[in-house]
Scaffold this motif. Structure first.
Motif, mmCIF file in Angstrom:
data_model
loop_
_atom_site.group_PDB
_atom_site.id
_atom_site.type_symbol
_atom_site.label_atom_id
_atom_site.label_comp_id
_atom_site.label_asym_id
_atom_site.label_seq_id
_atom_site.Cartn_x
_atom_site.Cartn_y
_atom_site.Cartn_z
ATOM 1 N N GLU A 38 1.868 2.378 7.895
ATOM 2 C CA GLU A 38 1.305 1.084 8.286
ATOM 3 C C GLU A 38 0.034 1.259 9.122
ATOM 4 N N HIS A 41 -2.803 2.266 6.953
ATOM 5 C CA HIS A 41 -3.291 1.123 6.177
ATOM 6 C C HIS A 41 -4.276 0.290 6.999
ATOM 7 N N TYR A 42 -3.918 -0.012 8.250
ATOM 8 C CA TYR A 42 -4.762 -0.889 9.053
ATOM 9 C C TYR A 42 -5.994 -0.177 9.602
ATOM 10 N N GLU A 45 -8.221 -0.873 6.904
ATOM 11 C CA GLU A 45 -8.716 -2.254 6.973
ATOM 12 C C GLU A 45 -9.894 -2.358 7.944
#
Length: 247
Positions: A38, A41-42, A45
């Motif tokens: 997670e 992933h960010y 981003e």
């Protein structure tokens, strides 16, 4: 202290139950990897947002953290609080730095670096003027390492908690138990210090503090710590102790 926690002394972590049921360990480790995924992933981003805003080439990116996680190694989880500050699981953390048009993508280094190197590195890279300071920066600039691939030639670095200092050399490591002036009841000096050979014992499961063959290396690391204490004032720790005393 670590054995106390492993045997159920910490009611939040429930490690004693995990030793009786391996699936609990598996679930914990799986959950940890999910969190890592997670975060990755960010981070992606954020980088994508910088790219879309046309800011990527004018933004220095630094990815790091304050400590590691045992994730089951040594039968421990999280950073295990007291007594943890010697193991690679906790001390060996990510430090990824990207300086647009200067750093080489994908380059790795095994140099000894610490988080206190970040501020002098940014001051150096950005050519900032440093105001008159009461105390000098504790770290060293990594600019030449990052940009010119020049070695730091460091013999050691030191990591400290309130009651444990670890001297990290290129091939060995010494964990020194200290007097805990912030929380005097948490005093673990009676358990002794810890020494690990980073080449022959990378998992750090054999404390070689009493072995005769290690004494010369241990003495060298102790001397490094004395040198460190002469160089670094430790103002933050001193002021914390003073404030606690006043209260």
């Amino acid at each position: 202290m670590l054995q106390f926690q492993r045997n159920g002394g910490n009611k939040v972590w429930n490690m004693d139950k995990a030793f009786k049921d391996e699936q609990i360990w598996r679930d914990f480790i799986g959950g940890y990897y999910a969190l890592v995924t997670e975060v990755d992933h960010y981070v992606g981003e954020i980088l994508e947002a910088l790219d879309k805003a046309n800011m990527k080439e004018e933004t220095i990116i630094i990815y790091t953290t304050d400590h590691g996680d045992f994730v089951g190694n040594h039968g421990m989880v999280e950073k295990a609080a007291a007594g943890h500050n010697v193991y690679e699981d906790i001390l060996n953390i990510p430090l990824i730095i990207r300086i647009p048009e200067k750093t080489t993508n994908g380059k790795h280094t095994a140099e000894l670096v610490t988080l206190v190197d970040i501020i002098p590195t940014l001051v150096d890279v950005l050519d900032l003027k440093v105001p008159v300071l009461k105390h000098n920066f504790e770290g060293r600039s990594l600019a030449k390492l990052l940009i010119e691939n020049k070695p730091l030639n460091r013999d050691y670095i030191v990591s400290e908690s309130w009651f444990q200092a670890t001297v990290i050399g290129k091939d060995s490591k010494l964990g020194i138990m200290l007097e805990n002036k912030v929380k005097p009841r948490q005093d673990y000096r009676e358990y002794g210090d810890m020494y690990f050979d980073r080449n022959t014992d990378p998992l750090e499961i054999k404390n070689g503090i009493k072995e005769e063959k290690n004494q010369a290396s241990i003495l060298k690391l102790r001397n490094y710590y004395e040198e460190f204490n002469k160089k670094i004032p430790g103002i933050g720790k001193q002021e914390t102790v003073q404030n606690k005393t006043k209260k």
